[in-house]
Every structure is written in structure tokens, then in C-alpha cells.
Design an enzyme around this catalytic site. Structure first.
Site, PDB file in Angstrom:
ATOM      1  CG  MET A  28      -8.912 -15.318 -58.583  1.00 50.72           C
ATOM      2  SD  MET A  28      -7.293 -15.937 -59.063  1.00 50.72           S
ATOM      3  CE  MET A  28      -6.312 -15.369 -57.724  1.00 50.72           C
ATOM      4  N   GLY A  29     -12.613 -16.105 -55.468  1.00 50.27           N
ATOM      5  CA  GLY A  29     -13.235 -16.768 -54.322  1.00 50.27           C
ATOM      6  C   GLY A  29     -12.475 -16.543 -53.035  1.00 50.27           C
ATOM      7  CG  LEU A  31     -15.982 -14.417 -52.153  1.00 47.27           C
ATOM      8  CD1 LEU A  31     -17.457 -14.216 -52.499  1.00 47.27           C
ATOM      9  CD2 LEU A  31     -15.094 -13.683 -53.146  1.00 47.27           C
ATOM     10  CG  HIS A  32     -11.410 -10.912 -48.100  1.00 49.52           C
ATOM     11  ND1 HIS A  32     -11.472  -9.599 -48.491  1.00 49.52           N
ATOM     12  CD2 HIS A  32     -10.476 -11.501 -48.901  1.00 49.52           C
ATOM     13  CE1 HIS A  32     -10.589  -9.388 -49.452  1.00 49.52           C
ATOM     14  NE2 HIS A  32      -9.974 -10.530 -49.736  1.00 49.52           N
ATOM     15  CG  HIS A  35     -13.425 -10.635 -52.433  1.00 49.88           C
ATOM     16  ND1 HIS A  35     -12.794 -11.476 -51.545  1.00 49.88           N
ATOM     17  CD2 HIS A  35     -12.645 -10.601 -53.534  1.00 49.88           C
ATOM     18  CE1 HIS A  35     -11.680 -11.920 -52.081  1.00 49.88           C
ATOM     19  NE2 HIS A  35     -11.552 -11.405 -53.294  1.00 49.88           N
ATOM     20  CE  LYS A 147      -5.116  -7.560 -51.229  1.00 53.10           C
ATOM     21  NZ  LYS A 147      -4.035  -8.301 -51.930  1.00 53.10           N
ATOM     22  CB  SER A 183      -5.113 -10.609 -48.835  1.00 55.38           C
ATOM     23  OG  SER A 183      -4.645 -11.653 -49.656  1.00 55.38           O
TER      24      SER A 183
END
Ligand code: PAF
Length: 279
Positions: A28-29, A31-32, A35, A147, A183
């Protein structure tokens, strides 16, 4: 990397590439590095890596949560490009939902607990969008973060029910230096809350030691107790479950796969995390 917005263009592009394996990471974008760990694995294991960036409205049972969900498309594209992604699929809501999706999925006991109980309709929305994305991308492998432990179980069940020839790969939780599980929602925490939120991972880790000499019920009570003294936190649930069925257990000996799953508010932001006691 190419950015594509339309399903027809995506399918034409994938067909033209004529590859043997397509890997897919739905996101869902915002991003971290969590991802990106999925994307890097996808790039390594497939000829073509497709990542979707789509904030799916049907999985939000709380309108405010949908409105404040972070959106960083430019940064997302830069990160995907750097990670070696081939296609960033960034559709609009009308592209994914040209008409209302009225499908009702049934996941039995898997969806009546934890997130399913506290966020009614959430997993139906997840199944709606993930099935649409699977139909659009038609990957051989799809990558999800652990997660969202319950989400992975639901997706595996959906793949079984709908006979998708797709291997679901669950990847380990990536944590901030403090231990806080990465998150997209972490960016919504104030600096102080973000520091305090490290307590979640600390408590889960310590609970595995506590559990060695205590019962399941005592361990649940102990975890709850650790959040009771700071009103920054408000607990939704802490459940200790069989990792396969997601049903709460009462004895450690009941199964070889035991996972503790938490959902707790830190201020207004709801965070989830989990820890393996066994398996
Ligand atoms: O885990 C998420 O980010 C979402 O639930 C998913 C799988 C991308 C579906 O919108």
C-alpha cells in the site's frame, strides 16, 4: 523500472517480456525497509519483479485510518527503482474497482479472531484486492511480510480456495534499531511515541523468557500488565495462538507452533507485532 497504471498495459508488458517467472509484492506504498526486503527477495528469485502500490479502500473499516494512511508515491518509486524492481503497478481506485466489489469471502475460524474480530470486514477487503491483483499480475510467487501474521494465513487460505497456482512466501519482520517492527504507520507516530513504541518488541521478547516458567494465561496477563502503566498505550488484544489455526491455546504443549500476536494503540496509531514462542 517502468510505472504502469492500467491492468491491460501491465498484462501486455509482462507478456511482451516473455519470462518464465514473475514475482509479485503487493503493497500500500509508504515503503520502508520491510517492504524493500520483500522486493529484494522477489528480484533475486524471479525473472521479473512486479510491485503494486495501492491504498486499498475496501480493507479499511475506519474511514479516518484510510484518510490518514501515509502516501509517498515519489519516494516509493525511487526506493523501488533502487531495489531493482521491474514494474511499479500504481493503479487508481476506479481501475481496481470499476464497479463495487460485492464478493464475500469466508475464511472460517481464521477470520473470527484477532484482526478479524477487531477490524470487521478487513480481511474481506484484503482478499478482494489481493485476488484482483493476482488476476492482473498472474505471478508464480507472491511475497508478504510476517508482521501481518494473520494476513499471511488468510492469503494462503484464499489461494487454496481459489486454486491459484501461486506460491506464497512469508518473509521475516524487519525492525527499527529500537526493535519496533517496521510499518508505514510508524511515520504517523510523534517522535516521543515512536521511542515509547519500542516497548512493544521489548515486551514480546521478554515474554518468551517469562513463558518458560509460567502458563499461557499468566504470560498473556503479564504482557497486558506491561502496557497498563502508561496511558500512551491502549491494548486491543494480546493472543497466544496456534500458528496454523490462529486459535488461542491454553497449554504450551497443545501445539508445536505457538505465536503471540499483539495489537496496541500508541496514541491514535494502531500497531501490530508478533513473536514465536515455538516453531
Ligand atoms: O499488507 C498490506 O500492505 C496490504 O494488506 C496488501 C496485502 C497490500 C493488500 O492491500
Amino acid at each position: 523500472m517502468i510505472i504502469i497504471e492500467k491492468i491491460a498495459d501491465l498484462q501486455a508488458y509482462i507478456k511482451e517480456k516473455n519470462v518464465t517467472s514473475v514475482g509479485f509484492v503487493p503493497t500500500m506504498g509508504a515503503l520502508h525497509s520491510g517492504h524493500i526486503s520483500l522486493v529484494e527477495r522477489c528480484v533475486k528469485e524471479n525473472d521479473l519483479c512486479v510491485v503494486s502500490v495501492f491504498v486499498n479502500p475496501t480493507q479499511f473499516n475506519d474511514k479516518q485510518d484510510l484518510e490518514r494512511y501515509p502516501r509517498t508515491p515519489k519516494e516509493d518509486c525511487d526506493m523501488l527503482q533502487a531495489a531493482g524492481c521491474d514494474i511499479a503497478f500504481m493503479p487508481t481506485v476506479t481501475e481496481m474497482y470499476p464497479t463495487e466489489d460485492t464478493r464475500q469471502f469466508h475464511f472460517g475460524a481464521l477470520e473470527t479472531v484477532m484482526e478479524g474480530k477487531y477490524r470487521p470486514g478487513h480481511f474481506n477487503g484484503v482478499a478482494q484486492i489481493v485476488s484482483k491483483l493476482f488476476d492482473a499480475v498472474q505471478p508464480q510467487k507472491a511475497y508478504f511480510g510476517e508482521k501481518d501474521f494473520q494476513q499471511v494465513a488468510i492469503i494462503r487460505e484464499m489461494v487454496k480456495q481459489l486454486n491459484y497456482p501461486i506460491e506464497i512466501i512469508a518473509c521475516p519482520i524487519i525492525r527499527e534499531e529500537s526493535g519496533l517492527a517496521r510499518s508505514s504507520r510508524n511515520t504517523l507516530l510523534t517522535e516521543e511515541q515512536r521511542k515509547k513504541a519500542a516497548l512493544i518488541a521489548q515486551v514480546l521478547t521478554k515474554s518468551t523468557t517469562f513463558a518458560q516458567n509460567n502458563t499461557v494465561a499468566q504470560t498473556i496477563a503479564w504482557v497486558n500488565e506491561q502496557f497498563a502503566h502508561d496511558d500512551t498505550f491502549a491494548m486491543d488484544y494480546y493472543e497466544i495462538v496456534d500458528g496454523n489455526t490462529l486459535q488461542p491455546i491454553s497449554q504450551w504443549e497443545q501445539t508445536d507452533f505457538v505465536v503471540g500476536c499483539i495489537a496496541v494503540y500508541c496514541g491514535k496509531i494502531r500497531l501490530i507485532d508478533n513473536i514465536h514462542y515455538k516453531g
